[in-house]
Design an enzyme around this catalytic site. Structure first.
Site, mmCIF file in Angstrom:
data_model
loop_
_atom_site.group_PDB
_atom_site.id
_atom_site.type_symbol
_atom_site.label_atom_id
_atom_site.label_comp_id
_atom_site.label_asym_id
_atom_site.label_seq_id
_atom_site.Cartn_x
_atom_site.Cartn_y
_atom_site.Cartn_z
ATOM 1 N N ARG A 139 134.916 65.319 -5.468
ATOM 2 C CA ARG A 139 134.385 66.221 -6.487
ATOM 3 C C ARG A 139 132.943 65.898 -6.828
ATOM 4 O O ARG A 139 132.135 66.798 -7.053
ATOM 5 C CB ARG A 139 135.277 66.163 -7.741
ATOM 6 N N LYS A 148 113.211 74.194 -18.648
ATOM 7 C CA LYS A 148 114.543 74.565 -19.143
ATOM 8 C C LYS A 148 115.586 74.073 -18.147
ATOM 9 O O LYS A 148 116.239 74.838 -17.435
ATOM 10 C CB LYS A 148 114.628 76.076 -19.344
ATOM 11 N N LYS A 205 100.770 75.716 -26.641
ATOM 12 C CA LYS A 205 101.679 76.820 -26.936
ATOM 13 C C LYS A 205 101.395 77.366 -28.333
ATOM 14 O O LYS A 205 100.605 76.817 -29.096
ATOM 15 C CB LYS A 205 103.120 76.354 -26.797
ATOM 16 N N GLU A 207 99.030 79.204 -23.731
ATOM 17 C CA GLU A 207 99.904 80.370 -23.858
ATOM 18 C C GLU A 207 99.290 81.373 -24.836
ATOM 19 O O GLU A 207 98.850 80.997 -25.927
ATOM 20 C CB GLU A 207 101.269 79.917 -24.367
ATOM 21 N N ASP A 265 102.551 85.468 -22.230
ATOM 22 C CA ASP A 265 103.940 85.388 -22.664
ATOM 23 C C ASP A 265 104.481 86.736 -23.126
ATOM 24 O O ASP A 265 103.936 87.358 -24.046
ATOM 25 C CB ASP A 265 104.059 84.369 -23.809
#
Length: 313
Positions: free
Chosen positions: A109, A144, A176, A222, A243
């Site tokens: 596994r 992320k 940002k 950004e 963005d």
């Protein structure tokens, strides 16, 4: 154009892999052993199996799977039959492994989890890369990622033909909206996008001396309006992140950048999907960052198939 450091299969990645494998071993075995296998399988039995793709996709994680055997100090013979980054069809044999049947069953596994997870990311990445083929846009990942898995997941993005954005907070400057909001709330003088880039550039210059071996930090900012974009462009950062802009706004930003002959690259970001990425690439942006490459990829279906024991003479 300078770019972020791209993840390679190196010692740092192998170290991360071993940390994850140790955690996986603890999850499966605790401080004990595989009760089912030890109870049913005699210790002297040997076996051979192949790892097989159950569906079409891009392979990633074969190197990681081999590290499972190393970490568990298992003496199996592992033979890759495919390579990371290779496109395969359902039924393709990815690797074979021979050794103690007990050890194979215990590690099965963990091996499949690494290959399945990373191949799923590589496969999704390739779909995005194929969707923008013929444009100038390159597909990038984001931060992320699954905690602890970042380098491995970014390596899988590379296997799928994508590019790596910054690895962490330490290897690039990305200004940002919250950085600007906090400065404007707490400081007496307003910080425009242009001035924020200049502050960051001064910091980066002081941090990086000509005698240093490390390459200078990239500076990215950004923005979410064309007004902010015009301000940021004045200071010529390496990259401006656009963005959640519409395709019309993205096209306008590209036109404005090109009119002044700026070398600043433009990155589109925010809710990019396979349905929208082609239209975004058609605006002329240089980069498209896609969080779903790592946070929403579905594991590729892979299995471990036992081979029949050779007939006795």
């Amino acid at each position: 154009m300078p770019d972020f450091t791209q993840v390679q299969w190196d010692e740092d990645l192998i170290n991360d892999c071993h940390y994850l494998i140790r955690l996986a071993i603890r999850e499966d075995l605790g401080r004990s052993y595989d009760c089912t296998t030890v109870g049913l399988i005699p210790p002297e039995l040997q076996g051979e199996a192949v790892v097989t793709a159950r569906c079409d996709g891009i392979v990633a994680g074969l190197e990681a799977a081999q590290q499972v055997l190393h970490e568990m100090e298992i003496a199996e013979i592992w033979e890759p039959l495919a390579r990371d980054g290779q496109m395969v069809t359902a039924g393709t044999k990815l690797a074979s492994v021979r050794g103690s049947a007990r050890d194979l069953l215990t590690s099965e596994r963990m091996i499949l989890n690494f290959i399945g997870r990373l191949s799923g990311i590589a496969t999704l990445t390739r779909r995005f890369v194929d969707a923008v083929a013929g444009s100038n846009a390159r597909i990038y990942d984001t931060r992320k990622t699954t905690p602890g898995w970042r380098r491995l997941e970014k390596f899988a993005v590379r296997c799928g033909g994508g590019r790596n954005h910054r690895t962490g907070l330490y290897d690039a400057i990305l200004i940002k909206d919250n950085h600007l909001a906090l400065r404007n709330d707490q400081l007496t003088s307003e910080t425009s996008p242009a001035s924020a880039v200049e502050v960051a550039r001064t910091f980066a210059t002081e941090l990086h001396r000509p005698t240093d071996n490390a390459k200078p930090l990239l500076i990215e900012i950004e923005v979410d309006t064309l007004q902010q974009f015009d301000s940021a462009l004045q200071s010529q950062p390496d990259i401006i992140l656009l963005d959640n802009m519409s395709t019309q706004q993205l096209s306008d930003a590209v036109t404005r950048r090109d009119q002044i002959g700026s070398a600043t690259e433009l990155e589109a970001s925010g809710g990019v999907t396979l349905d929208t990425v082609q239209a975004i690439a058609a605006t002329g942006v240089d980069r498209i960052s896609v969080g779903s490459l790592t946070h929403s990829a579905v594991a590729l279906d892979v299995g471990l198939d036992w081979l029949p024991a050779p007939a006795l003479p």
